[in-house]
Design an enzyme around this catalytic site. Structure first.
Site, PDB file in Angstrom:
ATOM      1  N   GLY A  14      -4.894   1.459  -6.315  1.00  0.00           N
ATOM      2  CA  GLY A  14      -6.131   2.053  -6.809  1.00  0.00           C
ATOM      3  C   GLY A  14      -6.009   3.427  -7.440  1.00  0.00           C
ATOM      4  O   GLY A  14      -6.934   4.236  -7.348  1.00  0.00           O
ATOM      5  N   SER A  15      -4.907   3.700  -8.140  1.00  0.00           N
ATOM      6  CA  SER A  15      -4.825   5.032  -8.772  1.00  0.00           C
ATOM      7  C   SER A  15      -5.774   5.137  -9.969  1.00  0.00           C
ATOM      8  O   SER A  15      -6.367   6.195 -10.205  1.00  0.00           O
ATOM      9  CB  SER A  15      -3.381   5.374  -9.164  1.00  0.00           C
ATOM     10  OG  SER A  15      -2.950   4.601 -10.255  1.00  0.00           O
ATOM     11  N   ASN A 109     -11.141  -3.794 -18.742  1.00  0.00           N
ATOM     12  CA  ASN A 109      -9.878  -3.925 -18.009  1.00  0.00           C
ATOM     13  C   ASN A 109      -8.899  -2.904 -18.569  1.00  0.00           C
ATOM     14  O   ASN A 109      -9.002  -2.502 -19.734  1.00  0.00           O
ATOM     15  CB  ASN A 109      -9.304  -5.331 -18.207  1.00  0.00           C
ATOM     16  CG  ASN A 109      -7.993  -5.526 -17.475  1.00  0.00           C
ATOM     17  OD1 ASN A 109      -7.852  -5.142 -16.302  1.00  0.00           O
ATOM     18  ND2 ASN A 109      -7.002  -6.096 -18.147  1.00  0.00           N
ATOM     19  N   HIS A 111      -4.772  -2.341 -19.180  1.00  0.00           N
ATOM     20  CA  HIS A 111      -3.518  -3.090 -19.236  1.00  0.00           C
ATOM     21  C   HIS A 111      -2.377  -2.126 -19.559  1.00  0.00           C
ATOM     22  O   HIS A 111      -2.508  -1.305 -20.478  1.00  0.00           O
ATOM     23  CB  HIS A 111      -3.621  -4.178 -20.317  1.00  0.00           C
ATOM     24  CG  HIS A 111      -2.388  -5.025 -20.395  1.00  0.00           C
ATOM     25  ND1 HIS A 111      -2.074  -5.967 -19.434  1.00  0.00           N
ATOM     26  CD2 HIS A 111      -1.374  -5.058 -21.286  1.00  0.00           C
ATOM     27  CE1 HIS A 111      -0.929  -6.539 -19.749  1.00  0.00           C
ATOM     28  NE2 HIS A 111      -0.482  -6.004 -20.871  1.00  0.00           N
ATOM     29  N   ASP A 147      -5.916 -10.770 -21.292  1.00  0.00           N
ATOM     30  CA  ASP A 147      -5.401  -9.604 -22.020  1.00  0.00           C
ATOM     31  C   ASP A 147      -5.765  -9.615 -23.503  1.00  0.00           C
ATOM     32  O   ASP A 147      -5.028  -9.090 -24.341  1.00  0.00           O
ATOM     33  CB  ASP A 147      -3.879  -9.453 -21.816  1.00  0.00           C
ATOM     34  CG  ASP A 147      -3.538  -9.181 -20.358  1.00  0.00           C
ATOM     35  OD1 ASP A 147      -4.382  -8.589 -19.655  1.00  0.00           O
ATOM     36  OD2 ASP A 147      -2.442  -9.554 -19.916  1.00  0.00           O
ATOM     37  N   GLU A 176      -2.857   6.097 -18.467  1.00  0.00           N
ATOM     38  CA  GLU A 176      -3.949   5.203 -18.035  1.00  0.00           C
ATOM     39  C   GLU A 176      -5.065   6.023 -17.401  1.00  0.00           C
ATOM     40  O   GLU A 176      -6.257   5.778 -17.634  1.00  0.00           O
ATOM     41  CB  GLU A 176      -3.436   4.172 -17.019  1.00  0.00           C
ATOM     42  CG  GLU A 176      -2.443   3.184 -17.583  1.00  0.00           C
ATOM     43  CD  GLU A 176      -2.010   2.136 -16.567  1.00  0.00           C
ATOM     44  OE1 GLU A 176      -2.818   1.759 -15.695  1.00  0.00           O
ATOM     45  OE2 GLU A 176      -0.851   1.686 -16.637  1.00  0.00           O
TER      46      GLU A 176
HETATM   47  C1  GRF Z   1      -2.031  -0.451 -13.604  1.00  0.00           C
HETATM   48  O1  GRF Z   1      -0.781  -0.302 -14.198  1.00  0.00           O
HETATM   49  C2  GRF Z   1      -2.958  -1.207 -14.512  1.00  0.00           C
HETATM   50  O2  GRF Z   1      -2.713  -0.986 -15.864  1.00  0.00           O
HETATM   51  C3  GRF Z   1      -2.649  -2.644 -14.168  1.00  0.00           C
HETATM   52  O3  GRF Z   1      -2.414  -2.643 -12.788  1.00  0.00           O
HETATM   53  C4  GRF Z   1      -1.978  -1.362 -12.372  1.00  0.00           C
HETATM   54  C5  GRF Z   1      -2.916  -0.897 -11.301  1.00  0.00           C
HETATM   55  O4  GRF Z   1      -2.512   0.316 -10.735  1.00  0.00           O
HETATM   56  N1  GRF Z   1      -3.723  -3.510 -14.605  1.00  0.00           N
HETATM   57  P1  GRF Z   1      -3.506   1.124  -9.815  1.00  0.00           P
HETATM   58  O5  GRF Z   1      -3.882   0.195  -8.664  1.00  0.00           O
HETATM   59  O6  GRF Z   1      -4.676   1.524 -10.630  1.00  0.00           O
HETATM   60  O7  GRF Z   1      -2.714   2.300  -9.318  1.00  0.00           O
END
Ligand code: GRF
Length: 217
Positions: A14-15, A109, A111, A147, A176
């Protein structure tokens, strides 16, 4: 200001969820994080969300006979919390067209690749194996095809000679955390519109071409 009641769906650490929760603390952010929902009751992200004072719930996919039953439970939970909008953030289940159509235009979403390159899993390994020089991440609207869907924001990351999937992935992940809050802000505030497969209306800045659109703050 009415803020869009948003649910973040997670399966793991969940980052990205944390970056969305942090951004939504700003009083002028157009979305509020009203629920964090996981298909895994043991997802570490659930504890982080709870600690941040967000309502959490788990709908364990393993106890349902099929995908439709699981999704009906998810939908019920979203209804109870009066959710308007969904952000998938590391949610590791594929949806049926029924669920996606319920949320069409209201579900994003993230990715870990520059779509349409590297759909699917193991994106950093595959980018390194192909020898690409630029990699990155994408926030897009969710459509039934995995995707795919209109792209709201992307950030590019240079691939360095000494990169491993872990080092490259860490730099992509940092981006991200920049573009997901940016994309949610753009969509929730109505600053962008979808035309076919394109998301139009966000201002780009030509001096910072690696993140598009460029965050103002
Ligand atoms: C991230 O790399 C996201 O792009 C992918 O899954 C991963 C989730 O990481 N869909 P986090 O749980 O948000 O740390």
């Amino acid at each position: 200001m009415t803020r869009l009641r948003t649910a973040i769906l997670i399966s793991g650490r969940g980052s990205n969820m944390e970056s969305l929760i942090a951004a939504a603390r700003a009083p002028d952010f157009p979305a509020e994080i009203a629920l964090v929902l996981s298909n895994r009751p043991d997802a570490p992200g659930l504890d982080k969300a709870k600690a941040a004072g967000i309502a959490v719930a788990a709908v364990d996919h393993k106890i349902y006979a099929g995908r439709e039953e699981f999704e009906r439970s998810l939908q019920a939970m979203l209804d109870i919390h009066r959710i308007d909008f969904i952000c998938l953030a590391g949610f590791m289940r594929l949806f049926t067209p029924w669920f996606i159509n319920q949320w069409r235009g209201r579900m994003l979403n993230i990715h870990p690749a520059l779509l349409p390159s590297y759909r699917g899993l193991h994106t950093h390994e595959r980018a390194l194996a192909d020898g690409v020089k630029i990699h990155g991440c994408t926030v897009h609207f969710v459509v039934p095809e995995m995707d795919e869907g209109p792209i709201v924001a992307q950030a590019a990351v240079r691939v360095l000679d000494g990169d491993t999937p872990q080092t490259l992935g860490a730099r992509v992940l940092a981006q991200e955390h920049v573009i997901y809050p940016l994309a949610l802000r753009l969509v929730a505030s109505g600053a962008v519109r979808v035309e076919g497969n394109r998301v139009l209306g966000a201002l780009g800045r030509s001096d910072a071409a690696l993140v598009a659109p460029t965050p103002d703050r």
